[in-house]
Design an enzyme around this catalytic site. Structure first.
Site, short mmCIF file in Angstrom:
data_model
loop_
_atom_site.label_atom_id
_atom_site.label_comp_id
_atom_site.label_asym_id
_atom_site.label_seq_id
_atom_site.Cartn_x
_atom_site.Cartn_y
_atom_site.Cartn_z
N ASP A 176 27.84 94.10 2.27
CA ASP A 176 27.82 94.17 0.80
C ASP A 176 29.19 93.88 0.23
O ASP A 176 29.34 93.75 -1.00
CB ASP A 176 27.32 95.55 0.33
CG ASP A 176 28.13 96.69 0.92
OD1 ASP A 176 28.18 96.81 2.16
OD2 ASP A 176 28.72 97.46 0.15
N ASN A 177 30.19 93.78 1.08
CA ASN A 177 31.54 93.45 0.62
C ASN A 177 31.96 92.05 1.06
O ASN A 177 33.14 91.75 1.15
CB ASN A 177 32.54 94.49 1.14
CG ASN A 177 32.33 95.86 0.53
OD1 ASN A 177 31.74 95.97 -0.54
ND2 ASN A 177 32.81 96.89 1.19
N GLY B 167 29.97 106.75 -10.81
CA GLY B 167 30.15 105.41 -11.38
C GLY B 167 31.55 105.14 -11.88
O GLY B 167 31.79 104.14 -12.57
P1 AMP Z 1 32.17 100.42 -1.44
O1 AMP Z 1 32.49 101.24 -0.24
O2 AMP Z 1 33.16 100.58 -2.57
O3 AMP Z 1 31.88 98.99 -1.13
O4 AMP Z 1 30.84 101.04 -2.03
C1 AMP Z 1 29.63 101.12 -1.34
C2 AMP Z 1 28.52 101.46 -2.30
O5 AMP Z 1 28.78 102.72 -2.93
C3 AMP Z 1 28.34 100.46 -3.42
O6 AMP Z 1 26.98 100.38 -3.72
C4 AMP Z 1 29.13 101.08 -4.54
O7 AMP Z 1 28.72 100.63 -5.80
C5 AMP Z 1 28.83 102.56 -4.34
N1 AMP Z 1 29.88 103.43 -4.91
C6 AMP Z 1 31.14 103.61 -4.44
N2 AMP Z 1 31.80 104.48 -5.22
C7 AMP Z 1 30.97 104.85 -6.22
C8 AMP Z 1 31.08 105.73 -7.34
N3 AMP Z 1 32.20 106.38 -7.63
N4 AMP Z 1 30.00 105.85 -8.14
C9 AMP Z 1 28.87 105.21 -7.88
N5 AMP Z 1 28.70 104.37 -6.85
C10 AMP Z 1 29.74 104.19 -6.01
MG MG Z 2 31.37 97.41 -2.12
#
Ligand code: AMP
Ligand code: MG
Length: 518
Positions: free
Chosen positions: A270-271, A134
């Site tokens: 999701d982005n 997180g």
């Molecule tokens: P992202 O690639 O940043 O769009 O993330 C994809 C998913 O992974 C989303 O649900 C993020 O909240 C989760 N996520 C990415 N990095 C972390 C992290 N360090 N801790 C918890 N969840 C993460």
């Molecule tokens: Mg994301």
């Protein structure tokens, strides 16, 4: 501490998860989970966007800002939560994802009447963290902070960055997922947008067949985020217009990415923001030498799904996934197809406006679009810096077009020499075209100046600022933020920020190779 006015519409009107705490779980029948930020050891405010702070009602000089913007202290009226959403990642349905490290603090109603959702990225585990910590590291947080604001000042729709706080805690990351984890400094960005809803917020209930929940969310989003549509009496028509607006907003934003040379890097659904904002600055990058096939994201290096030139097509694909999720709300597919067609038209229109702006024409017709395509093909062949080339083009004398003015733009002297005749021929045709145009020279110059930035957040510039910050010196971050706040102005004394990528940065981690590990 200033008194902020909160109106937490999302948690008030939408169903939440009854289970407290951050334990990882599947959350059904609810759109968010209440979760508080996990305190950090020693928060330090290292960068603040003063103008935005004032707009949301914060005093930039308040000594308590670091406590609040790290999540260590909640203000009266804050109701922190993590949103529940799913998404298509790299073309495949990934199920529930959710805010794994983002926590919304609340929805501020600013003095201007605008809605500003405050969200901390890196604030600790949530039910959606899926075993991860997180947290966010300093390098990624600097990149998000700088790029959000750079995009805003370029005129590209985006979420904003209010603050950058270092946490005093260390975070373990394996930057290239190659078995070399190390301790990195932790940081938190507070980002701000009228709404952080993503395509994936709608896809998740649809994927579970929870059409009641989907409907509630759609109608909430229309009421809160698209108030102009509230007057449409017929429900199906209102929802169709809403999808239409999402398609149009997505088209114009992606067209702006193409204008300024921005590569998002991880356009998973999701982005994708429901407001068409650029959101989730991860392994993004900026085009130096013009190359539509380039992607900054090493995770995507094999298929290069999210390469620069593919972004409009991916946006369309993502909208098609959203349309699929929304289809149970419509009796037939026609309104959704109308929206998708709107994307195509809106993108073409925005692209035309951008081509006219970049070439300094009153309007761009089909021949002008072909003229631009010819230039782009030549740029790709020749390895020419996109930003420098277009910015220099406004200095061309149509009466005596001189290819020598572009000297600074080339990455390869051999290619420069061998492709010179093609440039000379293109410049001659362009000069002729400009001669027939409706714009007066001064108007043309101004139009080109405001469509072709002098400064963009080149990957190596951000990395240099990160290197300094890692030694405790945030001067580079501040300098870069200041220069990028006026990207269309020549800024004497800051020429170094407008130079082409140096050779050392070509294959250095962080400068041309990034991963999702942040
Ligand atoms: P992202 O690639 O940043 O769009 O993330 C994809 C998913 O992974 C989303 O649900 C993020 O909240 C989760 N996520 C990415 N990095 C972390 C992290 N360090 N801790 C918890 N969840 C993460
Ligand atoms: Mg994301």
């Amino acid at each position: 501490m200033a008194f902020l006015s909160f109106d937490n519409a999302f948690v008030r009107d939408m169903p939440g998860d009854p289970e407290p705490g951050p334990a990882t779980r599947q959350v059904h029948g609810a759109l968010y989970s209440n979760v508080t930020p996990t305190p950090v050891a020693a928060p330090r405010l290292v960068a603040l966007t003063d103008e935005l702070a004032k707009r949301v009602g914060l005093d930039p000089d308040d000594p308590d800002l670091a406590q609040v913007l790290s999540g260590n202290r909640l203000l009266a009226g804050m109701q922190p939560y993590a949103a529940n959403y799913g998404g298509h990642q790299f073309g495949t349905w990934a199920g529930q994802l959710g805010d794994g490290r983002a926590i919304t603090l609340g929805e501020v109603v600013g003095e201007d009447g605008g809605r500003h959702e405050l969200q901390l990225k890196g604030a600790g585990p949530t039910p959606y963290s899926r075993g991860a910590d997180g947290r966010a590291v300093l390098r990624s947080s600097i990149r998000e902070f700088l790029c959000s604001e750079a995009m805003h000042h370029l005129g590209v729709p985006t979420t904003r960055a209010l603050s950058l706080v270092t946490t005093g805690d260390m975070v373990v990351r394996d930057m290239f997922y190659d078995g070399h984890p190390r301790d990195e400094a932790g940081a938190i960005v507070c980002r701000v947008a009228p709404s952080f809803l993503r395509f994936g917020n709608f896809e998740l209930p649809a994927s579970r067949g929870d059409i009641g929940l989907l409907e509630r969310l759609v109608d909430f989003c229309i009421a809160r985020d698209f108030p102009a549509l509230a007057g449409i009496e017929d429900l199906t028509e209102r929802r169709a217009s809403w999808f239409d607006e999402i398609c149009a907003a997505t088209a114009t934003t992606v067209a702006q990415w193409m204008r300024v040379g921005f590569v998002h890097g991880v356009m998973n659904t999701d982005n994708m923001s429901i407001l068409g904002l650029t959101i989730d600055y991860g392994p993004y990058g900026w085009i130096d030498d013009y190359d539509p096939d380039w992607t900054p994201n090493t995770t995507d290096a094999g298929r290069r799904r999210y390469r620069f030139g593919q972004q409009p097509a991916v946006a369309y694909w993502n909208l098609s996934r959203l349309a699929g999720a929304l289809s149970p709300l419509f009796g037939d597919a026609v309104p959704l197809q109308v929206g998708l067609d709107r994307f195509v038209r809106a993108y073409e229109a925005a692209d035309r406006v951008n081509v006219a702006g970049k070439l300094g024409l009153g309007e761009a017709n089909d021949d002008d679009m072909a003229l631009m395509a010819r230039l782009q093909a030549w740029m790709q062949e020749t390895s020419v810096d996109m930003t420098i080339f277009f910015r220099t083009l406004m200095d061309l004398d149509p009466a005596a077009p001189d290819p020598a003015i572009f000297a600074e733009a080339f990455y390869d002297e051999g290619l420069r020499a061998s492709n010179r005749p093609a440039l000379v021929s293109w410049l001659a045709d362009y000069a002729q075209r400009v001669g027939r145009d409706t714009l007066a020279p001064l108007e043309r110059h101004e139009r080109m100046r405001t469509h072709n930035p002098r400064y963009v957040l080149r990957n190596y510039l951000a990395q240099e600022a990160i290197d300094r910050a890692s030694e405790g010196d945030f001067g580079g971050v501040h300098d870069l933020a200041r220069v990028m706040s006026r990207p269309y102005d020549d800024q004497p004394g800051h020429e170094a920020f407008a130079r082409r990528r140096p050779d050392w940065a070509r294959s250095r981690a962080g400068c041309s190779m990034l991963s999702c590990s942040s």
